[in-house]
Design an enzyme around this catalytic site. Structure first.
Site, PDB file in Angstrom:
ATOM      1  N   HIS A  33     -20.880  62.590 -92.037  1.00  0.00           N
ATOM      2  CA  HIS A  33     -20.613  61.140 -92.088  1.00  0.00           C
ATOM      3  C   HIS A  33     -19.387  60.879 -91.217  1.00  0.00           C
ATOM      4  O   HIS A  33     -19.423  61.124 -90.007  1.00  0.00           O
ATOM      5  CB  HIS A  33     -20.448  60.739 -93.556  1.00  0.00           C
ATOM      6  CG  HIS A  33     -20.433  59.272 -93.848  1.00  0.00           C
ATOM      7  ND1 HIS A  33     -20.756  58.308 -92.939  1.00  0.00           N
ATOM      8  CD2 HIS A  33     -20.104  58.587 -94.994  1.00  0.00           C
ATOM      9  CE1 HIS A  33     -20.647  57.108 -93.489  1.00  0.00           C
ATOM     10  NE2 HIS A  33     -20.243  57.244 -94.738  1.00  0.00           N
TER      11      HIS A  33
ATOM     12  N   HIS B 149     -28.641  60.554 -85.462  1.00  0.00           N
ATOM     13  CA  HIS B 149     -28.272  59.613 -86.520  1.00  0.00           C
ATOM     14  C   HIS B 149     -29.426  59.478 -87.496  1.00  0.00           C
ATOM     15  O   HIS B 149     -30.579  59.507 -87.093  1.00  0.00           O
ATOM     16  CB  HIS B 149     -27.917  58.237 -85.933  1.00  0.00           C
ATOM     17  CG  HIS B 149     -27.123  57.411 -86.885  1.00  0.00           C
ATOM     18  ND1 HIS B 149     -27.704  56.623 -87.849  1.00  0.00           N
ATOM     19  CD2 HIS B 149     -25.784  57.284 -87.034  1.00  0.00           C
ATOM     20  CE1 HIS B 149     -26.751  56.037 -88.542  1.00  0.00           C
ATOM     21  NE2 HIS B 149     -25.583  56.418 -88.080  1.00  0.00           N
TER      22      HIS B 149
ATOM     23  N   ASP C 151     -19.529  58.323 -83.038  1.00  0.00           N
ATOM     24  CA  ASP C 151     -18.443  59.286 -83.240  1.00  0.00           C
ATOM     25  C   ASP C 151     -18.165  60.121 -82.007  1.00  0.00           C
ATOM     26  O   ASP C 151     -17.056  60.629 -81.834  1.00  0.00           O
ATOM     27  CB  ASP C 151     -18.785  60.212 -84.415  1.00  0.00           C
ATOM     28  CG  ASP C 151     -18.685  59.469 -85.716  1.00  0.00           C
ATOM     29  OD1 ASP C 151     -17.769  58.655 -85.846  1.00  0.00           O
ATOM     30  OD2 ASP C 151     -19.536  59.681 -86.588  1.00  0.00           O
TER      31      ASP C 151
END
Ligand code: CMC
Length: 426
Positions: free
Chosen positions: A266, A307, A365
């Site tokens: 996460h 994802h 990210d």
């Protein structure tokens, strides 16, 4: 609600069970399975891949099309035309603010950025090398010991003040974890700076001289916060809702969200991206690591790729990719060896059959990690930055749940352990 119904027949049950089907404003219909428990049946969905855990009006994602909407507005438009605090207002209130509402909100946040002076003492209990997320879990939860005038969850004024405090104080606490780790004095927030400039000032300023935040870097920070502000029922938001469903106070709930965010699958992914780049170390090793990522017997994964929901592209990554290029240029870091590895990795993964077939695109990210590294934010603070940006989303979901009828979140299970047995007699 639609007139649609789903029929479920189960071996051994004489009747066919009729289940109502609801239609959202967009997105998949949902089958209401709540009546199954009265027939001694549960649904089974570990990982919640097929489960809508709640009804919400805040954020919508279409993973196949790469769409992310905050209260209906596409993330690309918000990133271009809005700013982080305006998005906080939007997420919390449902509509964009008019100029007066915006300036009142920005001021309210500004005047809540300072933390109670006694919170400073908490830091002394932590080792200097403590992970900043470990400190954040503790100090954010501890805010509930200080702000007793915002703990009554059924009082709307209490909820509002808690929301302001959480959004405003997160960057202050985040910067304090960094200052503590390097033994510098904490920097008080400055009311003449914007939210992101103030964060950079608290991070990189010292009492010895003024820190002048670069507009390019402040803008990139603002975009990182904005793009992370909400992401519907992700693991940390669902954790906040679950904790909130017990009636726990908002600071405790957000602290539980921070805990859930910490994991590398996460929010911990941006930190994991940089660790992976350090591990690869040299462009000549990239092929080896690409092979490792594809090898099913090797646990190594390319961090910052893939994802759960976006199976086409991550719209947040698209925005940050451009910001990333601006930041590297502004800082003259286009030739930084680590960042060069990142860019080569991105290129290979975007062309490699394995990644293309599985829709494993760079996610938010990947780029946020590179930007934060270039700005000089230490790697172990990356997830704290994510937590700071995500706070309005967590708070908005908590607020939405509390202001509507809700039940304590209490899932059931498929039990496969031993059945009843007597304790052996000796
Ligand atoms: N590197 C190599 N292979 C991968 C990767 C990766 N990063 N991600 C998925 N795969 C493969 C996986 O092995 C599987 O292959 P196969 O079909 O041959 O068995 C296929 O792609 C599907 O993967 P999955 O694990 O079923 O997908 P998921 O939806 O359960 O996992 C994920 C999503 C994000 C946990 C995963 O892609 C991953 O671990 N990525 C790296 C960590 C990361 O960057 N996380 C940040 C997500 S964005 C931040 C946020 O919103 O929280």
């Amino acid at each position: 609600m639609t007139g649609k119904k789903a029929q479920l027949s189960v071996d051994g049950l004489s009747e066919t069970i009729e289940l109502p089907v609801y239609e959202g404003t967009t997105g998949p219909d949902v089958v209401d399975v709540r009546s199954l428990v009265s027939r001694d049946l549960f649904t089974f969905d570990p990982g919640f891949m097929s489960t809508a855990s709640c009804e919400s009006k805040i954020t919508y994602i279409d993973g196949d099309k790469g769409i992310l909407l905050y209260r209906g507005y596409p993330i690309e438009q918000l990133a271009e035309k809005s700013d982080y605090l305006e998005c906080c207002y939007l997420l919390l209130n449902g509509e964009l603010p008019n100029p007066k509402q915006k300036s009142e909100f920005v001021n309210a946040i500004r005047y809540h950025t300072m933390v109670h002076e006694q919170i400073n003492h908490f830091f002394n209990g932590f080792p200097r090398h403590a992970h900043p997320m470990a400190i954040m879990v503790g100090v954010v939860g501890a805010l509930s010991a200080f702000y007793h005038d915002s703990l009554i969850i059924n009082d709307e004024d209490h909820r509002k003040i808690a929301a302001l405090r959480l959004i405003a104080k997160m960057p202050t606490l985040a910067a304090m974890t960094y200052k503590y780790s390097i033994g510098h004095p904490f920097m008080y927030p400055r009311n003449d700076l914007s939210f992101s400039e103030n964060f950079l000032h608290m991070m990189f300023g010292t009492p010895c001289e003024d820190y002048v935040p670069s507009p390019v870097l402040a803008d990139a920070m603002d975009k990182i916060f904005l793009l992370h502000a909400d992401h519907e029922q992700n693991a940390s938001t669902s954790t906040v809702r679950l904790a909130g469903s017990t009636g726990a106070n908002p600071y405790a709930c957000i602290s539980s969200g921070i805990t859930a965010l910490w994991g590398p699958a996460h929010g911990g992914a941006n930190e994991a991206v940089l660790k992976m780049l350090f591990e690869i170390g040299d462009a000549k090793n990239i092929d080896k690591y690409i092979k490792k990522a594809k090898d099913k017997d090797d646990p190594f994964r390319l961090m910052g790729f893939g994802h759960r929901v976006y199976k086409n592209f991550d719209p947040r990554a698209k925005v940050l990719r451009a910001a990333c290029q601006n930041v590297l240029k502004e800082l003259g870091k286009e030739d930084d060896p680590l960042l060069k590895i990142a860019m080569q990795l991105e290129k290979i993964a975007l062309e490699d059959e394995y990644f293309v077939e599985r829709n494993l695109y760079p996610n938010v990210d990947f780029y946020s990690g590179i930007i934060l590294k270039a700005i000089g934010i230490p790697v172990n603070l990356f997830t704290v930055i994510f937590a700071t940006g995500r706070t309005p989303g967590w708070v908005a979901h908590w607020h939405e749940m509390i202001s509507n009828p809700f039940k304590i979140g209490r899932p059931r299970q498929l039990y496969t352990g031993p059945t009843y047995r007597d304790y052996p007699t000796k």
